[in-house]
Design an enzyme around this catalytic site. Structure first.
Site, mmCIF file in Angstrom:
data_model
loop_
_atom_site.group_PDB
_atom_site.id
_atom_site.type_symbol
_atom_site.label_atom_id
_atom_site.label_comp_id
_atom_site.label_asym_id
_atom_site.label_seq_id
_atom_site.Cartn_x
_atom_site.Cartn_y
_atom_site.Cartn_z
ATOM 1 N N LYS A 96 0.879 -1.167 0.000
ATOM 2 C CA LYS A 96 0.000 0.000 0.000
ATOM 3 C C LYS A 96 0.919 1.221 0.000
ATOM 4 O O LYS A 96 1.623 1.475 0.982
ATOM 5 C CB LYS A 96 -0.898 -0.006 1.237
ATOM 6 C CG LYS A 96 -1.642 1.305 1.431
ATOM 7 C CD LYS A 96 -2.576 1.263 2.633
ATOM 8 C CE LYS A 96 -2.885 2.675 3.124
ATOM 9 N NZ LYS A 96 -3.837 2.717 4.238
ATOM 10 N N GLY A 157 -8.471 8.262 9.997
ATOM 11 C CA GLY A 157 -8.838 8.228 11.413
ATOM 12 C C GLY A 157 -9.921 9.215 11.812
ATOM 13 O O GLY A 157 -10.272 9.303 12.983
ATOM 14 N N ALA A 183 -9.624 4.710 4.478
ATOM 15 C CA ALA A 183 -9.512 5.872 5.370
ATOM 16 C C ALA A 183 -10.809 6.664 5.515
ATOM 17 O O ALA A 183 -11.503 6.931 4.540
ATOM 18 C CB ALA A 183 -8.413 6.823 4.914
ATOM 19 N N GLY A 184 -11.099 7.015 6.757
ATOM 20 C CA GLY A 184 -12.218 7.914 7.040
ATOM 21 C C GLY A 184 -13.548 7.245 7.328
ATOM 22 O O GLY A 184 -14.506 7.895 7.739
ATOM 23 N N ASN A 205 -9.569 0.746 9.791
ATOM 24 C CA ASN A 205 -8.785 0.377 10.966
ATOM 25 C C ASN A 205 -9.386 1.010 12.212
ATOM 26 O O ASN A 205 -10.012 0.346 13.031
ATOM 27 C CB ASN A 205 -7.330 0.825 10.760
ATOM 28 C CG ASN A 205 -6.389 0.375 11.877
ATOM 29 O OD1 ASN A 205 -6.795 0.029 12.977
ATOM 30 N ND2 ASN A 205 -5.116 0.363 11.609
ATOM 31 N N THR A 206 -9.276 2.353 12.315
ATOM 32 C CA THR A 206 -9.713 3.041 13.538
ATOM 33 C C THR A 206 -11.194 2.793 13.845
ATOM 34 O O THR A 206 -11.572 2.690 15.013
ATOM 35 C CB THR A 206 -9.462 4.554 13.398
ATOM 36 O OG1 THR A 206 -8.124 4.741 12.942
ATOM 37 C CG2 THR A 206 -9.627 5.273 14.722
#
Lengths: 256, 67
Positions: A96, A157, A183-184, A205-206
């Protein structure tokens, strides 16, 4: 079936491995998510603490495809160096490409990202660049030969969900390589929306590691990704300005 | 011999001559890791043969949690 380069996957959810409270919860969350692809970062080892546990040692890595990132890189050169290190592990040839161009927003640098992809493709990597939701950049990278494109839904995040669904749909409708929303993503609704807009997969992830209950959230994300994809394949109804009754109009005489 | 290991200056006993010796010295031989010597990635099969030199810059990296 999700196809990235030469590999195929049943699951359309890619899971990051950062910021989990402990390895036990993380392991359960990975299991609950049904993911087949886990992302990692490459960092210096603390050589003075050889007994420090590493998540990779706690899972059956043969069950997963590892997707290391180049996070921490600010230039193409740094990203290429990190990618080469990751590949030298002998565990993966996917990368990535993440080249951050702005520390406050953590938005990717499009020019350095492009340069890094160019070099890594020459070296035979399976290349997945993380980019902003820039339709033209996505197309330029597709022409270059990258194996998937990973547009951010909103800043890393931030959990703000998909800020520009129009751009995302423009990508999914016109590109021939997988669009993986990265992301996001904050909630299962965001993940389902990404899939409804035609994304081939979602990387998060987050949203899981930071949830009150990461294991439940991992399962919710799995279901949301599946629901979004299934809904897309099923074909939703058109939106109308006026009501259309669901019950028949015939046989109404009983209440006249 | 003195080297820079992951950015830190360290002194090594004379018995340490190769990358493999270095990894054993720090009890890292069974870890999943990647070694770079003066910016050159060292093949794991070559750890035994690769000689350490004074002032070498060694980086030992591994995979950690990340998104």
């Amino acid at each position: 079936m999700l196809k990235i380069g030469k590999k195929s996957f049943q699951s359309r959810l890619l899971l990051g491995t950062g910021k989990f409270e402990n390895f036990d919860i993380q392991k359960q969350a990975v299991e609950a998510s049904g993911t087949e692809i886990l992302t990692f970062a490459v960092r210096r080892m603390n050589v003075f603490e050889p007994k420090a546990p590493n998540f990779l040692e706690m899972i059956d890595i043969d069950r997963y495809t590892l997707l290391p990132n180049t996070a921490g890189a600010a230039t193409a050169e740094e990203a290429v160096r990190t990618a080469r290190l990751a590949k030298a592990s002998g565990l993966c040839d996917m990368i990535k490409v993440e080249v951050i161009g702005d520390d406050r927003s953590l938005l990717p640098d499009p020019i350095e990202t492009y340069k890094a992809c160019e070099e890594l493709l020459k070296e035979g990597f399976t290349v997945l660049p993380y980019i902003s939701d820039d339709v033209v950049l996505a197309k330029r990278l597709e022409s270059l030969g990258v194996h998937a494109i990973m547009p951010g839904a909103s800043p890393i995040g931030s959990g703000q969900g998909i800020l520009n669904p129009v751009n995302l749909q423009l990508m999914t409708e016109t590109m021939n390589i997988p669009v993986i929303v990265d992301a996001g993503i904050g909630s299962p609704a965001d993940a389902a929306q990404a899939m409804s807009l035609g994304a081939e997969a979602v990387l998060l992830n987050t949203a899981v590691s930071g949830a009150d209950n990461p294991v439940k959230m991992a399962k919710a994300m799995k279901m949301a990704v599946e629901a979004g994809r299934l809904g897309l394949e099923a074909g939703r109804i058109d939106k109308r300005s006026y009501a259309v009754p669901s019950s028949p109009l015939e046989g109404l005489s009983i209440i006249e | 011999m003195s080297i820079r290991l992951n950015g830190e200056h360290i002194e090594l006993p004379d018995s340490i001559k190769t990358i493999e010796d270095l990894l054993q010295h720090f009890h890292l031989q069974n870890k999943m890791m990647i070694v770079e010597q003066n910016r050159e990635i060292i093949d794991q099969k070559a750890f035994k043969l690769k000689k350490l030199n004074n002032d070498d810059h060694i980086e030992i990296v591994h995979f950690v949690g990340g998104g």
